[in-house]
Enzyme design. Structure first.
Site, PDB file in Angstrom:
ATOM      1  N   GLY B  72       7.647  -8.717  -6.783  1.00 61.42           N
ATOM      2  CA  GLY B  72       7.703  -7.860  -5.603  1.00 61.42           C
ATOM      3  C   GLY B  72       6.402  -7.106  -5.500  1.00 61.42           C
ATOM      4  N   GLY B  73       6.381  -6.158  -4.599  1.00 61.04           N
ATOM      5  CA  GLY B  73       5.170  -5.377  -4.435  1.00 61.04           C
ATOM      6  C   GLY B  73       4.785  -4.666  -5.719  1.00 61.04           C
ATOM      7  N   VAL B  77       8.735  -9.457 -12.604  1.00 60.63           N
ATOM      8  CA  VAL B  77       9.918  -9.076 -13.365  1.00 60.63           C
ATOM      9  C   VAL B  77      10.435 -10.277 -14.151  1.00 60.63           C
ATOM     10  CG1 VAL B  77      12.199  -8.028 -13.249  1.00 60.63           C
ATOM     11  CG2 VAL B  77      10.503  -7.481 -11.517  1.00 60.63           C
ATOM     12  N   ASP B 185       9.631   5.674  -2.537  1.00 60.44           N
ATOM     13  CA  ASP B 185       9.619   4.307  -2.012  1.00 60.44           C
ATOM     14  C   ASP B 185      11.033   3.758  -1.875  1.00 60.44           C
ATOM     15  OD1 ASP B 185       8.517   2.039  -0.974  1.00 60.44           O
ATOM     16  OD2 ASP B 185       8.041   1.130  -2.902  1.00 60.44           O
TER      17      ASP B 185
END
Lengths: 242, 548
Positions: B72-73, B77, B185
């Site tokens: 992801g940004g 992971v 966020d």
């Protein structure tokens, strides 16, 4: 499937690429891989042969005879144009074989009692009978049967997976959400499984991911290059159209 | 050969017998295609590919790395297992420590220590963090489940569920705000739901570390740090330094709006209830969270939660009533009730007056009591059929709808069955009564075989009619039930019952009175009720149609 599909990084060899890499050599691993692939995908060949107009007995003999010769020779080198995809390879190889057999008319002698694969022709024939009476070409029938076989196999493997973890019931209830996300009321599914709606939503999503992973892995096993997976999926999709 | 089926999703005709579990094969394949599943968002700068497992594994000898899970940004992971503790963990590689800014690692460590203090069931726990092999990393609780973005993509989220999710998010946020930590966020990607549907917030405070390092990140191009601008509060753009916990509340507002409507609140957006049928009270909550000035927003996440919970705990008003355009007409209920009561009592008086010479009072009383005993539960049942709340449910109702004509027929069947059964039971009870208290000159015209025959006809008719009524109460008992539930619907059933009664009286029993005119009276009264109902509901229906 997890041992043969591409891993997260897509570097692992697929089964079909294993066969191709082995070439004509009688590498036992490659032979086992080929045999496994053929055992999985012979039914579409039966559909093809039947569509070509052979009756049941002849079709059975031809399919068995074809495999016999395939394993004897393992002559993949001659099929350069179609090497990339197992699906295409299998059909071209069968066509070659049928052409030869047509010339020699020795189908019965070849098969004679030495079946290389144990094939359930009963099932093949009953499925063949379900085939809608269309004027599809034998090739089209083959492609279609191939796509059907692949999907059925993969779904069965996901189902087995669920069953092994004692979640057969969840699978049965949720499987409908695969093709119609949102169409089945989660409330009803939740009530059926005795969990919350949120849990159903998560479980449905996970089933979807599992299916996606399993399908891509299965397709990866029949192409020689992992980057081909999407193209092959598109081809299977097209095979089911019309 | 079996009958072909048409896939409701893609419209392909297929043979269910040839498909595993009768699924549409084309749709099954489509799930596997690249654009169906998670789109790995890459925009702006070219990004690094995830380091392979065997390159990472030596850096983390205490973990058994199992699988690359996603990107992801924020980083890469991996799913891993801690063999000592036998627990699943998620390893997140955040960014390469930048050689040009040696203080970055120190700042990251400091931030991670703060985050590790957070301990809340709604927040992903951090077990370990640090820097190894040039990677800043976090070892966190592995949440088996999906993120909200996935779920929103997979299916429409119902308002009820949206309320529960927002409430849980606010709960976790209030906790972290109390600890002085702002998430910065909040977006659907960071809201995880575990297998039991509980919310867990991920990536707390990381935006702050990463934001500062904007230029220093090999992993994220400048577009990606800004990757979720729609969830950012205006002050986050304008004065990033002065951002406080109220920026999180703004982001919750955006997520909430998206959950309810499926769209982002962009530009001059409409209130959620204008887009979908939901409780108008939710408009206030969403709009207050989305105020441009932080001072005008909710000041605490817990306040959002309180308001959301209060809406969730009260039953959601029916969409039709929640619609601001349609204020409840206060006079409608009493008017219909009055006219129905009038018609009923008039019919009763007429019936008693005209029929008494033929039947005993006991028979009539028992008959009426039975009628009430059976109609009561039905009215109660109809009143408790929940109204459709989502577009899907409404669609299902519409699909199951009988239409006025068929609903009316079913209703008629039901009341005929009811009438016969009540009559027979009344006869039977009356016969017992006569046996116990013999009237003068003998009496009672009870005949066993006749009653049994009647009962054989009456009971199935009654049950069939009941079932049909139950079905139609889900679609439309009478034509107006489509729009009304609860008290309105129960009222409708009672009112409609007079109409049925009139018809039955006229068609079946007209000859059993001395003269046919009582039947005319009842029918006339029934017509009166029908007209009243029409008047009571007509303008509203038109208004509703106009606003739709």
């Amino acid at each position: 499937m997890s041992t043969t599909g591409p891993d997260a990084l897509g570097f692992q060899r697929t089964r079909w690429s294993l066969v191709l890499a082995a070439g004509k050599s009688s590498d036992p691993t490659a032979r086992a891989a080929l045999s496994e692939l053929c055992a999985a995908y012979w039914m579409p060949l039966y559909h093809y042969v039947r569509r070509r107009g052979h009756d049941r007995a002849a079709a059975e003999d031809l399919v068995q005879g074809f495999f016999l010769r395939l394993f004897e020779r393992a002559d993949f080198a001659t099929l350069d144009a179609e090497r990339g995809r197992f699906r295409a390879f299998l059909l071209v190889a069968l066509k070659h074989y049928l052409a030869d057999e047509h010339d020699k008319r020795t189908a019965e002698k070849r098969g004679g009692g030495r079946a290389p694969l144990s094939l359930d022709f009963e099932r093949a024939d009953s499925q063949w009978r379900l085939e809608p009476a269309t004027d599809a070409t034998p090739e089209k029938a083959y492609e279609r049967a191939f796509a059907e076989e692949l999907l059925a196999r993969t779904l069965a493997s996901v189902e087995r997976d669920y069953a092994e973890r004692g979640e057969a019931r969840a699978f049965g209830v949720l499987v409908g959400t695969l093709t119609a996300p949102g169409a089945l009321p989660h409330r009803a599914l939740a009530a059926e499984l005795g969990v919350t709606e949120g849990a159903v939503q998560v479980a449905a999503h996970r089933l979807r991911e599992r299916w996606r992973g399993a399908l891509r892995a299965e397709v990866a096993a029949i192409v020689d290059d992992p980057t081909e997976v999407d193209a092959e999926l598109a081809a299977l999709f097209a095979a089911l159209t019309g | 050969m079996t009958t072909p089926k048409t896939c409701p999703r893609c419209g392909t005709a297929y043979e269910p017998a040839r498909s595993p579990h009768g699924l549409c094969l084309k749709c099954l394949i489509a799930v596997g295609m690249r654009d169906e599943g998670e789109v790995i968002v890459t925009q702006g700068a070219p990004r690094e590919t995830a380091p392979p497992l065997d390159a990472i594994a030596p850096l983390f000898p205490e973990l058994v790395l199992e699988e690359f899970v996603g990107q992801g940004g924020m980083g890469f992971v991996y799913r891993a297992r801690h063999p000592e503790l036998d627990r699943k963990v998620a390893l997140k590689l955040l960014a390469r420590a930048n050689a040009s800014d040696p203080s970055f690692v120190e700042r990251f460590r400091r931030e991670a220590r703060t985050l590790a203090r957070l301990s809340h069931p709604g927040i992903v726990t951090i077990f370990d963090s640090g820097e190894r092999g040039g990677w800043c990393y976090l070892v966190m609780e592995y949440v088996e489940g999906a993120n909200l973005r996935h779920l929103m993509r997979a299916a429409k989220i119902e308002p009820k569920q949206a309320l529960s999710i927002v409430s849980q998010v606010c709960d976790a946020l209030q906790y972290s705000h109390d600890q002085g930590i702002v998430h910065r966020d909040i977006k659907p990607e960071n809201v995880l739901l575990d297998l039991s549907g509980r919310v867990k917030l991920a990536d707390f405070g990381l935006a702050r570390v990463l934001d500062r390092e904007r230029g220093a990140f090999a992993l994220t191009g400048s577009h990606q740090v800004m990757g979720t601008p729609h969830y950012m509060a205006p002050e986050q753009w304008e004065k990033p330094a002065s951002v406080d916990h109220r920026a999180d509340i703004y982001a919750v507002g955006v997520v909430f709006y998206e959950l309810l409507t499926g769209e982002m609140p962009l530009g001059r957006f409409e209130a959620p209830s204008k887009r979908v049928q939901i409780d108008v009270r939710l408009d206030e909550i969403v709009l207050k969270s989305l105020e441009k000035q932080p001072e005008r927003r909710y000041q605490h996440a817990s306040d959002v939660r309180t308001d959301v919970d209060s809406v969730a705990s009260g039953a959601l008003p029916h969409p039709a009533r929640a619609h601001p355009a349609g204020k409840t007409r206060a006079w409608r209920g009493p008017l219909v009730l009055a006219s129905t009561a009038l018609a009923w009592s008039a019919a009763l008086v007429t019936f008693l007056a005209m029929a008494t010479p033929h039947a005993s009072v006991a028979e009539l009383a028992v008959s009426l009591a039975l009628f009430a005993l059976i109609t009561g539960p039905i009215a109660w049942h109809v009143a408790h059929v929940p109204a459709p709340r989502t577009a899907e449910e409404r669609g299902a109702w519409r699909a199951a709808e009988f239409g006025f004509g068929r609903s009316f027929l079913f209703g008629l069947v039901f009341f005929v069955g009811l009438y016969i059964t009540c009559g027979v039971l009344a006869h039977a009870l009356g016969a017992v009564w006569y046996r116990l208290v013999p009237p003068e000159g003998g009496g009672g015209n009870f005949s066993g075989p006749f009653a049994v025959t009647q009962l054989l006809i009456g009971l199935p008719t009654l049950l069939g009619g009941w079932h049909a009524l139950d079905l139609s109460s889900r679609s439309s008992t009478a034509w107006m039930h489509r729009r009304f539930t609860g008290f309105d619907a129960a009222l409708t059933v009672f009112a409609a019952s007079v109409v049925y009664l009139g018809i039955i009286a006229f068609t079946l029993r007209g000859d059993s009175f001395w003269t046919p005119w009582p039947a005319f009276v009842i029918s006339g009264l029934a017509l009166l009720v029908l007209v009243t109902l029409r008047i009571a509901w007509w303008p509203r229906r038109r208004a509703a149609a106009a606003s739709a």
